[in-house]
Design a protein around this motif. Structure first.
Motif, PDB file in Angstrom:
ATOM      1  N   LEU A  21      -2.838   7.392   6.070  1.00  0.00           N
ATOM      2  CA  LEU A  21      -3.939   7.452   5.105  1.00  0.00           C
ATOM      3  C   LEU A  21      -4.814   8.677   5.342  1.00  0.00           C
ATOM      4  N   ASN A  22      -5.064   8.995   6.604  1.00  0.00           N
ATOM      5  CA  ASN A  22      -5.887  10.159   6.896  1.00  0.00           C
ATOM      6  C   ASN A  22      -5.183  11.451   6.495  1.00  0.00           C
ATOM      7  N   VAL A  55       4.267  -1.428  10.277  1.00  0.00           N
ATOM      8  CA  VAL A  55       3.604  -2.592  10.866  1.00  0.00           C
ATOM      9  C   VAL A  55       2.471  -2.216  11.815  1.00  0.00           C
ATOM     10  N   HIS A  56       2.433  -0.975  12.277  1.00  0.00           N
ATOM     11  CA  HIS A  56       1.465  -0.566  13.287  1.00  0.00           C
ATOM     12  C   HIS A  56       0.237   0.060  12.627  1.00  0.00           C
ATOM     13  N   ARG A  57      -0.922  -0.526  12.864  1.00  0.00           N
ATOM     14  CA  ARG A  57      -2.164  -0.071  12.220  1.00  0.00           C
ATOM     15  C   ARG A  57      -2.500   1.391  12.518  1.00  0.00           C
ATOM     16  N   PRO A  58      -2.333   1.885  13.753  1.00  0.00           N
ATOM     17  CA  PRO A  58      -2.611   3.313  13.972  1.00  0.00           C
ATOM     18  C   PRO A  58      -1.744   4.216  13.106  1.00  0.00           C
ATOM     19  N   GLY A  59      -0.478   3.839  12.900  1.00  0.00           N
ATOM     20  CA  GLY A  59       0.395   4.627  12.035  1.00  0.00           C
ATOM     21  C   GLY A  59      -0.083   4.616  10.595  1.00  0.00           C
ATOM     22  N   GLN A  61      -8.849   5.965  12.346  1.00  0.00           N
ATOM     23  CA  GLN A  61      -9.846   4.994  11.916  1.00  0.00           C
ATOM     24  C   GLN A  61     -10.521   5.438  10.621  1.00  0.00           C
ATOM     25  N   ARG A  62     -10.752   6.735  10.491  1.00  0.00           N
ATOM     26  CA  ARG A  62     -11.367   7.234   9.262  1.00  0.00           C
ATOM     27  C   ARG A  62     -10.433   7.025   8.077  1.00  0.00           C
ATOM     28  N   GLY A  63      -9.136   7.307   8.288  1.00  0.00           N
ATOM     29  CA  GLY A  63      -8.175   7.075   7.215  1.00  0.00           C
ATOM     30  C   GLY A  63      -8.176   5.626   6.767  1.00  0.00           C
ATOM     31  N   TRP A  64      -8.197   4.709   7.749  1.00  0.00           N
ATOM     32  CA  TRP A  64      -8.219   3.274   7.424  1.00  0.00           C
ATOM     33  C   TRP A  64      -9.508   2.894   6.701  1.00  0.00           C
ATOM     34  N   GLY A  94       3.584   8.813   9.780  1.00  0.00           N
ATOM     35  CA  GLY A  94       3.490   9.136   8.364  1.00  0.00           C
ATOM     36  C   GLY A  94       3.508  10.600   7.989  1.00  0.00           C
ATOM     37  N   HIS A  95       3.698  11.499   8.953  1.00  0.00           N
ATOM     38  CA  HIS A  95       3.616  12.927   8.639  1.00  0.00           C
ATOM     39  C   HIS A  95       4.690  13.369   7.642  1.00  0.00           C
TER      40      HIS A  95
END
Length: 245
Positions: free
Chosen positions: A106-107, A97-101, A37-40, A77-78
């Motif tokens: 981003l984080n 497509v997946h928001r958590p990914g 969530q912080r990355g987003w 994304g690692h």
């Protein structure tokens, strides 16, 4: 919901302009971790790209010219962050497509302190169609796409002739498409599709699979698979510009 019955033989076909495209993914509902969530929240505005921005958003994503690498379906994304860290002379754009990914990517990019990475949170088919200009990519990479292992679901697999044909013009002449999977059956399908695709040369000397290139990091999942004796198959093809008419 409309429960009005239709006469036998009457359908809504005439009202449908085209058949619904089969998706290669299923959106999963899931809550973000604090880091995701912080990355987003902190990075999406600066590093996120959207369909609405079209080709202009893609072209202006970075200020300086450099080879562009597109990864489709990067998961958490690692490995993409690792590549962007190791190849800072390139610009990386991911699609997931997946928001958590996306939040995870981003984080991780924020923590790594890199700035050569952007991402879409959307369907790769639409991003390629609406946003990516022809000849703009030096490499396209698709690692471990959903194998849809049941035979009745093979039609959902991402690597199909039409999808590869949509990627080809987006690559510059000499650009590379790199595929990897840990499902042998899917690897065989990938190889058949790519060896039959116009305008590509297999970089393997025997027209088969290639060794894993140094630029593709080993994931933790892949390392565990190696320990258990599981196979991984890499395919590397170069765009030739000699497409059949």
């Amino acid at each position: 919901m409309n429960d009005t019955a239709k006469p036998v033989g009457e359908t809504d076909d005439l009202q449908i302009p085209h058949k619904r495209q089969i998706k290669s993914f299923v959106l999963r509902a899931g809550r973000m971790t604090t880091g995701q969530q912080r990355g987003w929240d902190e990075c999406w505005q600066a590093w996120g790209l959207s369909l609405e921005q079209g080709t202009e958003g893609f072209l202006t994503a970075f200020t300086d010219p450099a080879p562009r690498v597109l990864e489709i379906g990067y998961g958490m994304g690692h490995s993409l962050v690792t590549m962007a860290t190791q190849e800072r002379d390139k610009q990386f754009i991911g699609i997931e497509v997946h928001r958590p990914g996306v939040g995870s990517l981003l984080n991780e990019a924020r923590l790594a302190g890199i700035h050569n990475l952007r991402t879409y949170c959307d369907d790769a088919v639409e991003v390629l169609k609406q946003c990516v200009p022809d000849g703009s990519l030096s490499r396209v990479q698709i690692y471990f796409p959903d194998p849809w292992h049941k035979k009745r679901h093979h039609k959902r697999r991402l690597i199909q002739p039409a999808f590869i044909e949509s990627i080809r013009p987006k690559l510059d002449i000499g650009g590379i498409i790199h595929l990897a999977t840990d499902w042998e059956n899917y690897a065989q399908q990938m190889l058949t599709v790519m060896n039959s695709a116009a305008g590509f040369d297999n970089l393997s000397t025997d027209h088969g699979y290639s060794p894993r290139p140094d630029f593709r990091p080993l994931t933790k999942f892949e390392q565990r698979g190696h320990r258990l004796g599981h196979g991984v198959w890499d395919l590397l093809f170069r765009r030739t510009g000699q497409e059949a008419v």
